[in-house]
Design a protein around this motif. Sequence first.
Motif, mmCIF file in Angstrom:
data_model
loop_
_atom_site.group_PDB
_atom_site.id
_atom_site.type_symbol
_atom_site.label_atom_id
_atom_site.label_comp_id
_atom_site.label_asym_id
_atom_site.label_seq_id
_atom_site.Cartn_x
_atom_site.Cartn_y
_atom_site.Cartn_z
ATOM 1 N N ALA A 53 13.056 78.436 8.808
ATOM 2 C CA ALA A 53 11.611 78.597 8.605
ATOM 3 C C ALA A 53 10.877 77.295 8.907
ATOM 4 O O ALA A 53 9.816 77.303 9.549
ATOM 5 C CB ALA A 53 11.341 79.045 7.166
ATOM 6 N N SER A 90 10.452 85.245 4.970
ATOM 7 C CA SER A 90 10.566 86.690 5.169
ATOM 8 C C SER A 90 10.630 87.032 6.655
ATOM 9 O O SER A 90 11.385 87.922 7.067
ATOM 10 C CB SER A 90 9.391 87.417 4.507
ATOM 11 O OG SER A 90 8.156 87.007 5.078
ATOM 12 N N THR A 91 9.870 86.304 7.478
ATOM 13 C CA THR A 91 9.912 86.520 8.923
ATOM 14 C C THR A 91 11.267 86.089 9.475
ATOM 15 O O THR A 91 11.843 86.757 10.343
ATOM 16 C CB THR A 91 8.787 85.743 9.624
ATOM 17 O OG1 THR A 91 7.525 86.180 9.121
ATOM 18 C CG2 THR A 91 8.829 85.968 11.129
ATOM 19 N N THR A 116 13.768 88.730 8.814
ATOM 20 C CA THR A 116 13.590 89.844 9.749
ATOM 21 C C THR A 116 14.249 89.525 11.087
ATOM 22 O O THR A 116 14.971 90.351 11.655
ATOM 23 C CB THR A 116 12.097 90.135 9.962
ATOM 24 O OG1 THR A 116 11.512 90.517 8.712
ATOM 25 C CG2 THR A 116 11.910 91.268 10.970
ATOM 26 N N HIS A 117 14.023 88.316 11.589
ATOM 27 C CA HIS A 117 14.643 87.906 12.856
ATOM 28 C C HIS A 117 16.169 87.936 12.748
ATOM 29 O O HIS A 117 16.856 88.455 13.636
ATOM 30 C CB HIS A 117 14.191 86.500 13.243
ATOM 31 C CG HIS A 117 12.835 86.437 13.868
ATOM 32 N ND1 HIS A 117 12.465 87.232 14.938
ATOM 33 C CD2 HIS A 117 11.752 85.662 13.591
ATOM 34 C CE1 HIS A 117 11.227 86.953 15.287
ATOM 35 N NE2 HIS A 117 10.767 86.007 14.481
ATOM 36 N N ASN A 156 18.217 79.791 5.963
ATOM 37 C CA ASN A 156 16.918 80.422 6.178
ATOM 38 C C ASN A 156 15.750 79.452 5.942
ATOM 39 O O ASN A 156 14.815 79.405 6.752
ATOM 40 C CB ASN A 156 16.770 81.660 5.295
ATOM 41 C CG ASN A 156 17.492 82.868 5.875
ATOM 42 O OD1 ASN A 156 18.040 82.791 6.972
ATOM 43 N ND2 ASN A 156 17.498 83.966 5.159
ATOM 44 N N ARG A 164 12.403 84.366 21.223
ATOM 45 C CA ARG A 164 12.403 83.845 19.860
ATOM 46 C C ARG A 164 13.721 84.144 19.152
ATOM 47 O O ARG A 164 14.272 83.277 18.458
ATOM 48 C CB ARG A 164 11.236 84.446 19.063
ATOM 49 C CG ARG A 164 11.259 84.090 17.570
ATOM 50 C CD ARG A 164 11.162 82.579 17.347
ATOM 51 N NE ARG A 164 9.784 82.129 17.418
ATOM 52 C CZ ARG A 164 9.411 80.867 17.368
ATOM 53 N NH1 ARG A 164 10.333 79.919 17.293
ATOM 54 N NH2 ARG A 164 8.150 80.524 17.428
ATOM 55 N N GLU A 165 14.253 85.353 19.329
ATOM 56 C CA GLU A 165 15.533 85.707 18.699
ATOM 57 C C GLU A 165 16.669 84.827 19.226
ATOM 58 O O GLU A 165 17.556 84.438 18.469
ATOM 59 C CB GLU A 165 15.842 87.181 18.936
ATOM 60 C CG GLU A 165 14.967 88.121 18.124
ATOM 61 C CD GLU A 165 15.098 89.574 18.548
ATOM 62 O OE1 GLU A 165 14.587 90.456 17.829
ATOM 63 O OE2 GLU A 165 15.705 89.837 19.619
ATOM 64 N N LEU A 201 7.826 79.322 10.447
ATOM 65 C CA LEU A 201 7.767 80.730 10.075
ATOM 66 C C LEU A 201 7.952 80.861 8.575
ATOM 67 O O LEU A 201 8.480 79.966 7.915
ATOM 68 C CB LEU A 201 8.867 81.523 10.789
ATOM 69 C CG LEU A 201 8.870 81.528 12.321
ATOM 70 C CD1 LEU A 201 10.154 82.167 12.836
ATOM 71 C CD2 LEU A 201 7.650 82.265 12.851
ATOM 72 N N SER A 202 7.532 82.007 8.031
ATOM 73 C CA SER A 202 7.833 82.283 6.631
ATOM 74 C C SER A 202 9.297 82.701 6.515
ATOM 75 O O SER A 202 9.901 83.164 7.494
ATOM 76 C CB SER A 202 6.938 83.407 6.104
ATOM 77 O OG SER A 202 7.265 84.636 6.736
#
Length: 231
Positions: free
Chosen positions: A190, A198-199, A202-203, A186, A172-173, A195-196
């Motif tokens: 998303a 915020s996730t 994080t990634h 971002n 995923r990264e 994804l959110s």
Amino acid sequence: MTVPESTPPPEPTRIMLVDDQALLRVGFRMVLEAEDDFSVVAEAADGVEAIALATSARPQVILMDVRMPGLDGIEATRQIMAAHPNTRIIILTTFDLDEYAFGGLRAGASGFLLKNSEPRELISAIRTVVSGEASVSPRVTRRLLDLFGTHLPQPDAENGCAAQALAQLTERETEVFLAIAEGLSNPELAERFFLSESTVKTHVGRILHKLGLRDRVQAVILAYERGLVGQ
């Protein structure tokens, strides 16, 4: 009754101006010193002087001209970033999307700015890099790469450690890293990966940490140089 101690105001951001034109330095100084949170601590007329003052004056942010007699701003940026990696450098360029701007980013600068930019743009760019972000978007970096990347000399092994770290990214990264290299923001990341935000953040943070990169702009450059995005 005890009177609470007041919190002292934060120290102003220490800025150095590097340009071989004295009048330009005067103009920049006037704009910057009108801001309470900025302090121009040094001026240099060429790259050699800039390298010396980066050590003695300890600026947090350097506005760096590129085309100067003697040592140019690209090599000065490279040497300053090697010795003072926490310094933030903004390349000053005359033309939009100048190949020299990309050379500065690859040398470690956090962004580039046109010399005829509005004062508010200059102030905003400095505050952006002080906050730890790059003052040029990954999408603009991709445009620079598409225009000039194939005409510039290839880098040496200085990014070898980061290249080896690519293998440590999760599946995923790796997907997110390649999408960053396309210049996606971002919200766009998303949406693509469901994804959110915020996730996504994080990634992105984990990717930059694993690769030893300062910001997303460096991620774009690394992906391009390693042939992971189209050249």
